[in-house]
Write a protein that holds these residues in place. Sequence first.
Motif, PDB file in Angstrom:
ATOM      1  N   PHE A   1       0.816  -1.213   0.000  1.00 24.46           N
ATOM      2  CA  PHE A   1       0.000   0.000   0.000  1.00 24.46           C
ATOM      3  C   PHE A   1       0.851   1.265   0.000  1.00 24.46           C
TER       4      PHE A   1
ATOM      5  N   ASN B   1       0.796   0.588   5.792  1.00 24.47           N
ATOM      6  CA  ASN B   1      -0.156  -0.179   6.593  1.00 24.47           C
ATOM      7  C   ASN B   1       0.483  -1.345   7.337  1.00 24.47           C
TER       8      ASN B   1
ATOM      9  N   PRO C   1       1.316  -1.605  13.634  1.00 25.04           N
ATOM     10  CA  PRO C   1       2.255  -0.859  14.479  1.00 25.04           C
ATOM     11  C   PRO C   1       2.544  -1.536  15.815  1.00 25.04           C
TER      12      PRO C   1
ATOM     13  N   GLY D   1      -6.851   1.321   6.808  1.00 28.17           N
ATOM     14  CA  GLY D   1      -5.773   0.645   6.092  1.00 28.17           C
ATOM     15  C   GLY D   1      -5.292  -0.605   6.816  1.00 28.17           C
ATOM     16  N   GLN D   2      -5.452  -0.618   8.150  1.00 28.74           N
ATOM     17  CA  GLN D   2      -5.027  -1.778   8.923  1.00 28.74           C
ATOM     18  C   GLN D   2      -5.861  -3.008   8.584  1.00 28.74           C
TER      19      GLN D   2
ATOM     20  N   GLU E   1      -7.599  -3.381   5.894  1.00 27.98           N
ATOM     21  CA  GLU E   1      -7.366  -3.689   4.482  1.00 27.98           C
ATOM     22  C   GLU E   1      -6.102  -4.523   4.317  1.00 27.98           C
ATOM     23  N   ALA E   2      -5.036  -4.108   5.014  1.00 28.34           N
ATOM     24  CA  ALA E   2      -3.780  -4.851   4.908  1.00 28.34           C
ATOM     25  C   ALA E   2      -3.978  -6.275   5.404  1.00 28.34           C
ATOM     26  N   ALA E   3      -4.698  -6.425   6.519  1.00 29.30           N
ATOM     27  CA  ALA E   3      -4.921  -7.762   7.079  1.00 29.30           C
ATOM     28  C   ALA E   3      -5.739  -8.611   6.118  1.00 29.30           C
TER      29      ALA E   3
ATOM     30  N   ARG F   1     -12.401 -11.802   8.740  1.00 24.50           N
ATOM     31  CA  ARG F   1     -12.795 -10.586   9.429  1.00 24.50           C
ATOM     32  C   ARG F   1     -12.608 -10.717  10.943  1.00 24.50           C
TER      33      ARG F   1
ATOM     34  N   MET G   1     -10.494 -12.724  12.537  1.00 24.58           N
ATOM     35  CA  MET G   1      -9.072 -12.738  12.864  1.00 24.58           C
ATOM     36  C   MET G   1      -8.491 -11.330  12.777  1.00 24.58           C
TER      37      MET G   1
ATOM     38  N   ARG H   1      -6.635  -9.910  15.963  1.00 29.47           N
ATOM     39  CA  ARG H   1      -5.176  -9.809  15.911  1.00 29.47           C
ATOM     40  C   ARG H   1      -4.687  -8.406  15.562  1.00 29.47           C
ATOM     41  N   VAL H   2      -5.484  -7.658  14.790  1.00 30.34           N
ATOM     42  CA  VAL H   2      -4.985  -6.380  14.274  1.00 30.34           C
ATOM     43  C   VAL H   2      -5.746  -5.179  14.852  1.00 30.34           C
TER      44      VAL H   2
ATOM     45  N   PRO I   1      -6.158  -5.056  19.302  1.00 32.49           N
ATOM     46  CA  PRO I   1      -4.937  -4.669  20.032  1.00 32.49           C
ATOM     47  C   PRO I   1      -4.578  -3.192  19.865  1.00 32.49           C
ATOM     48  N   GLN I   2      -4.875  -2.644  18.691  1.00 25.90           N
ATOM     49  CA  GLN I   2      -4.577  -1.225  18.481  1.00 25.90           C
ATOM     50  C   GLN I   2      -5.642  -0.349  19.114  1.00 25.90           C
TER      51      GLN I   2
ATOM     52  N   ARG J   1       2.778   0.030  23.333  1.00 22.72           N
ATOM     53  CA  ARG J   1       3.924  -0.548  22.630  1.00 22.72           C
ATOM     54  C   ARG J   1       3.944  -0.172  21.155  1.00 22.72           C
ATOM     55  N   GLY J   2       5.105   0.253  20.676  1.00 18.45           N
ATOM     56  CA  GLY J   2       5.247   0.513  19.251  1.00 18.45           C
ATOM     57  C   GLY J   2       4.673   1.845  18.826  1.00 18.45           C
ATOM     58  N   SER J   3       4.024   2.577  19.754  1.00 23.00           N
ATOM     59  CA  SER J   3       3.391   3.815  19.341  1.00 23.00           C
ATOM     60  C   SER J   3       4.362   4.984  19.381  1.00 23.00           C
ATOM     61  N   SER J   4       5.405   4.887  20.206  1.00 22.51           N
ATOM     62  CA  SER J   4       6.389   5.968  20.224  1.00 22.51           C
ATOM     63  C   SER J   4       7.775   5.371  20.368  1.00 22.51           C
TER      64      SER J   4
END
Lengths: 254, 316
Positions: free
Chosen positions: A97, A101, A104, B182-183, B185-187, B194, B196, B200-201, B204-205, B281-284
Amino acid sequence: MSTPMVQAEGVHKSFADNEVLKGITLKVEPKEVMCLLGPSGSGKSTFLRCINHLERIDAGRLSVDGELVGYRQQGDKIYELRESEVARKRAEIGMVFQRFNLFPHMTAAGNVVEAPVRVKKINKKEARTEAERLLTRVGLADKFDAYPSQLSGGQQQRVAIARALAMHPKLMLFDEPTSALDPELVGEVLEVMRQLAESGMTMVVVTHEIGFAREVGDTAVFMDGGVVVESGPPKEVFANPQHERTRAFLSKVL
Amino acid sequence: MSATDATQTPAQGRPDQIKAVPVRHPGRWVAGAIILLIAVALIRSIATNPRFQWGVVGDNLFATPVEEGVVKTLELTFLAMVIGVALGILLALMRLSANPLVSWASWIYIWLFRGTPVLVQILFWYNVAAIYPKITLGTPFLHANANDLITPFMAGLLALGLNEGAYMSEIVRAGIISVDEGQSEAAQALGMSRLMTMRRVVLPQAMRVIVPPTGNETISMLKTSSLVSVITVPELLFSVQQIYSRTYQTIPLLIVASIWYLAMTSVLSVGQYYLERRFGRGSSRNLPETPIQRLRRIVLPTHRRPDVAESSQERR
């Protein structure tokens, strides 16, 4: 002749009253690299998203590797595919993309491992070894455990390419993969894509990188207003555009 | 040539440090003095007014019924939040469903449970036997007297949990919506289903958005649980009420309850801080250090912050 990897015949797609694709007909052979070019709003990204059924087409036929996208034909009747069947087909098509994407909350390796482990049910250890091999291949051998926020845009996009490759796709779709990158980072991503093309991957690339299209592409397709205006070997299309619209576009981007 | 020389030796050409007379802020001093004066007066009155009966507070702070009440309050808060969060996720997913009836059912639930006072709901559940004297679970063989099944504790728990579900669903929904499209969509492009993708995606976010208000809800629940004292559930407030109705030492016992509530909400706030770090986690690039890490750094000056070590490793 082998089955074309992608075959589109009169593909139409509308969003509400806005018809974005007005009859796209084209063919991508196995191992071919096709670059889709054109002004924004010409429908090239939408067409790309139709190929893995992120958008459903309204009319025409679109097939990947000889099978209809999103539908199943029995006799004269066309049936919509179930979600699980669509997912199974998507798993065979990699997509990269514009905005990367990446997930994170997972490390680079975690991103690459996710789909093989969850979708293909591959053993975690094996998937990790494969992920490390792929990340090394895209030049990120020292970033296995980095989170996306710790990576530059170019590095993130290369992780995204590795993530798509981990599913061993038969076709790779690239949706403006370098448009969100700082100019000095574009080269590293294009280099990975060039190597991928050389390895024999079938690729459909929506891009504004004329240089890449000319050097790596087997076919350049120029789209405008939801139709294919002109297509052919990139060198011919760029050197000697037949259409006024192609000429106008090229004069702006070259 | 000379220009590059000048930039290479910045220390030599560096002008004197500025030593300016700072701006005076007399207003700050006046405000500070007033606050201090009020504080002293307040503390003096609280400490010297014999009617606070601090001795009684001390005697009852760790009395057995009070401690039992604390445990009951914690139990009630924990279980009600478990029900609330589970129900909240379910209702949020229902609300986002493509099936209009399912989404509508969720809307109605939220409308009903958020639109009526929780105290009314508590009383309703307490009196549920009046509407449904016998509860049959689908079959005529499995049945129970509503009065046996719905004890005051159960009534309170149900009321608090079901009410919380309505609030939590809005928090969960906000979290899910906050995750970039986009998250998913990528998954989905990777062939994930849907469900999963959600598990999983997206969830958690979404947690990063969901956790802080959920912490607030938990703290709020701890206090709201005192409402079930009206249906004789022996939680903290009810326990102190039992004592002061006998001894008439109302104020000191209310202070006992307040001290316990404050202590519990303080512990929860600390827990919330660490939970937020976990889901950040992973955000900064670098998480802020925890108070314990800061303490260790001050006490042991050689100790390096773990995330600093991490980032230097990354540069390798």
